[in-house]
Design an enzyme around this catalytic site. Structure first.
Site, PDB file in Angstrom:
ATOM      1  N   TYR A   1      -2.572  -1.510  10.306  1.00 44.00           N
ATOM      2  CA  TYR A   1      -2.457  -1.622   8.846  1.00 44.00           C
ATOM      3  C   TYR A   1      -1.114  -1.078   8.361  1.00 44.00           C
ATOM      4  O   TYR A   1      -0.436  -1.711   7.539  1.00 44.00           O
ATOM      5  CB  TYR A   1      -3.610  -0.854   8.202  1.00 44.00           C
ATOM      6  CG  TYR A   1      -3.748  -1.049   6.711  1.00 44.00           C
ATOM      7  CD1 TYR A   1      -4.357  -2.193   6.193  1.00 44.00           C
ATOM      8  CD2 TYR A   1      -3.292  -0.088   5.812  1.00 44.00           C
ATOM      9  CE1 TYR A   1      -4.506  -2.372   4.831  1.00 44.00           C
ATOM     10  CE2 TYR A   1      -3.435  -0.255   4.444  1.00 44.00           C
ATOM     11  CZ  TYR A   1      -4.048  -1.393   3.960  1.00 44.00           C
ATOM     12  OH  TYR A   1      -4.197  -1.562   2.606  1.00 44.00           O
TER      13      TYR A   1
ATOM     14  N   SER B   1       0.861  -1.166   0.000  1.00 40.37           N
ATOM     15  CA  SER B   1       0.000   0.000   0.000  1.00 40.37           C
ATOM     16  C   SER B   1       0.901   1.219   0.000  1.00 40.37           C
ATOM     17  O   SER B   1       2.094   1.125   0.333  1.00 40.37           O
ATOM     18  CB  SER B   1      -0.878  -0.002   1.262  1.00 40.37           C
ATOM     19  OG  SER B   1      -1.514   1.240   1.457  1.00 40.37           O
TER      20      SER B   1
END
Length: 260
Positions: free
Chosen positions: A155, A142
């Site tokens: 995350y 990401s």
């Protein structure tokens, strides 16, 4: 085609980005195993592949946190198709909280799926890649592999860890002809991201429109979400790239949100 005879395993391919990656790999000639815990979704992806191009595909149940199941499912793919050339480690979840309110069990769950899943699927895949002297490990990172955002301690930590794992595998895999890279998307408007919009609006005390325009897209060059096809095209490129000239890299797909 570039991926003719390539056998790919895509985790979390019963929906969203994983499904689009599987469809795109199949369109370029690959035989694809759809690995997911949602077998209805996995079967639907298989059917879409067969209807789209008549390509060969299979669905396998794979809880990426269960080592025995990961190994068994990966072996089943290799038995069916004869080899494994590409792993796309895509399965993931999102949980957002301020850290003072973040239940540790939820932190562990997210880390187990993202990082533990990447580790276990890699371990099971290279058992087949190393003897054949080739393979491509593709991890779903990401922009948060490089940048931090509030509320996303688990995350962001997981996506940073995946970047580290991929770089280790670039070094370990090189002598076996196995490449390792990370795709780092910006915000892709999947159900996972759409779920975050009201959650972040609540936690940050702002409107949902502000979450989209300021938090999610504020640093892009064109106020545009990355698409699932954008990410899938990069996965297909990495699957077909055949030398160690491109390994240990993170490819950022973010409309300029993050530039490295």
């Amino acid at each position: 085609m570039k991926l003719d005879n390539n056998v790919a395993v895509v985790t979390g391919a019963g929906s969203g980005i994983g499904r689009q990656i599987a469809l795109t790999l199949a369109r370029q000639g690959a035989r694809v195993a759809i690995a997911d815990i949602d077998m209805d979704g996995a079967s639907e992806t298989v059917e879409q592949i067969r209807q789209d191009r008549g390509r060969e595909a299979m669905a396998v149940h794979m809880d990426v946190t269960n080592e025995a199941e990961v190994t068994e499912s990966m072996d089943a793919v290799a038995k069916r198709f004869g080899r494994i050339d590409t792993l796309v480690s895509n399965a993931g979840i999102q949980i957002v909280h301020p850290i003072q309110d973040f239940p540790y069990a939820q932190f562990q769950k997210l880390m187990d799926i993202h990082v533990g899943g990447a580790f276990l699927t890699t371990k099971a895949a290279v058992k087949h890649m190393y003897p054949q002297g080739s393979g491509s490990l593709i991890y779903m990172g990401s922009v948060h592999s490089h940048e931090a955002s509030p509320l996303k301690s688990a995350y962001v930590a997981a996506k940073h860890a995946i970047l580290g794992l991929a770089r280790v595998m670039a070094k370990e895999g090189a002598e076996h002809g196995v490449r390792s890279n990370v795709i780092c998307p910006g915000f892709v408007k999947t159900p996972l991201v759409e779920k975050q919009i009201p959650e972040q609006a609540h936690d940050l005390g702002i409107s949902e429109e502000e979450v989209v325009n300021r938090v999610m897209l504020g640093d892009t060059v064109d106020q545009t979400f990355t698409t699932v096809q954008d990410v899938a095209d990069v996965a297909a490129f990495l699957a077909g790239f055949e030398t160690n000239a491109l390994t240990g890299q993170s490819i950022i797909v973010s409309h300029g949100w993050c530039m490295k």
